[in-house]
Design a protein around this motif. Structure first.
Motif, PDB file in Angstrom:
ATOM      1  N   ALA A  13       0.824  -1.030  -0.104  1.00 16.05           N
ATOM      2  CA  ALA A  13       0.035   0.073  -0.528  1.00 16.05           C
ATOM      3  C   ALA A  13       1.103   1.221   0.092  1.00 16.05           C
ATOM      4  N   ALA A  14       1.867   1.313   0.827  1.00 12.84           N
ATOM      5  CA  ALA A  14       2.895   2.248   1.008  1.00 12.84           C
ATOM      6  C   ALA A  14       3.540   2.759  -0.829  1.00 12.84           C
ATOM      7  N   LEU A  15       3.882   1.351  -1.483  1.00 10.23           N
ATOM      8  CA  LEU A  15       4.405   1.787  -2.939  1.00 10.23           C
ATOM      9  C   LEU A  15       3.210   2.221  -3.521  1.00 10.23           C
ATOM     10  N   ASP A  16       2.183   1.553  -2.935  1.00 12.08           N
ATOM     11  CA  ASP A  16       1.145   2.123  -4.473  1.00 12.08           C
ATOM     12  C   ASP A  16       0.926   3.701  -4.363  1.00 12.08           C
ATOM     13  N   ARG A  17       1.119   4.482  -3.298  1.00 13.35           N
ATOM     14  CA  ARG A  17       0.584   5.779  -3.004  1.00 13.35           C
ATOM     15  C   ARG A  17       2.122   6.273  -3.239  1.00 13.35           C
ATOM     16  N   ASP A  18       3.172   5.610  -3.346  1.00 12.81           N
ATOM     17  CA  ASP A  18       4.649   6.568  -4.180  1.00 12.81           C
ATOM     18  C   ASP A  18       5.054   4.927  -4.466  1.00 12.81           C
ATOM     19  N   PRO A  19       5.106   5.004  -5.320  1.00  8.29           N
ATOM     20  CA  PRO A  19       6.073   3.977  -6.393  1.00  8.29           C
ATOM     21  C   PRO A  19       7.784   4.640  -6.250  1.00  8.29           C
TER      22      PRO A  19
END
Length: 153
Positions: A13-19
């Protein structure tokens, strides 16, 4: 296939917010050890859970604003050769085996309607393809999404 636990899901989810998020930023944001985040990301990558970054690029930005879905009936005896042929067509972005009236669902991208025609002609020349049917995407109504599955509410 690896099943994601709660920590994996939070990292995704963190990567989805900021790849572009760094391991250190994710660790701080989620209150995890940097080594934990690094190890989890390595495990997710090696288990083929995370898609390549190029999947996130919109085809229109690459000069291919049109999309279409091509269904195909195929001769099963030629299946492996047909898949090898399809891999050689750059505008074929995904091929899925399906149930029902056709054997395959092929997603293609193109510059314009004439290019859709050209790409579908290339598909019909693939070994084992008997018949195709093409549907041009007019508008995306619900874009591909998975975030609602990552951290279900």
């Amino acid at each position: 296939m690896l099943t994601l636990d709660e920590t994996d899901r939070r990292i995704v989810a963190a990567l989805d917010r900021d790849p572009r998020a760094t391991v250190l930023w994710i660790a701080r944001e989620l209150g995890l050890a940097r080594g934990t985040v690094h190890a989890r990301l390595e495990r997710l990558a090696s288990a083929d859970v995370l898609a390549p970054h190029s999947v996130r690029v919109r085809p229109a930005a690459l000069g291919h604003p049109m999309r279409a879905f091509v269904t195909a009936e195929v001769d099963q005896a030629e299946f492996d050769g047909m898949i090898a042929d399809m891999r050689q067509i750059p505008q074929v972005v995904e091929v899925a085996g399906t149930s029902g009236d056709s054997d395959l669902m092929v997603e293609i991208v193109a510059r314009d309607a004439d290019h859709v025609y050209d790409v579908t002609q290339q598909i019909t020349r693939c070994r084992g393809v008997r018949r195709t049917s093409t549907r041009i995407v007019l508008r995306d109504l619900v874009a591909r999404r998975l975030d609602q599955l990552v951290l279900p509410g």
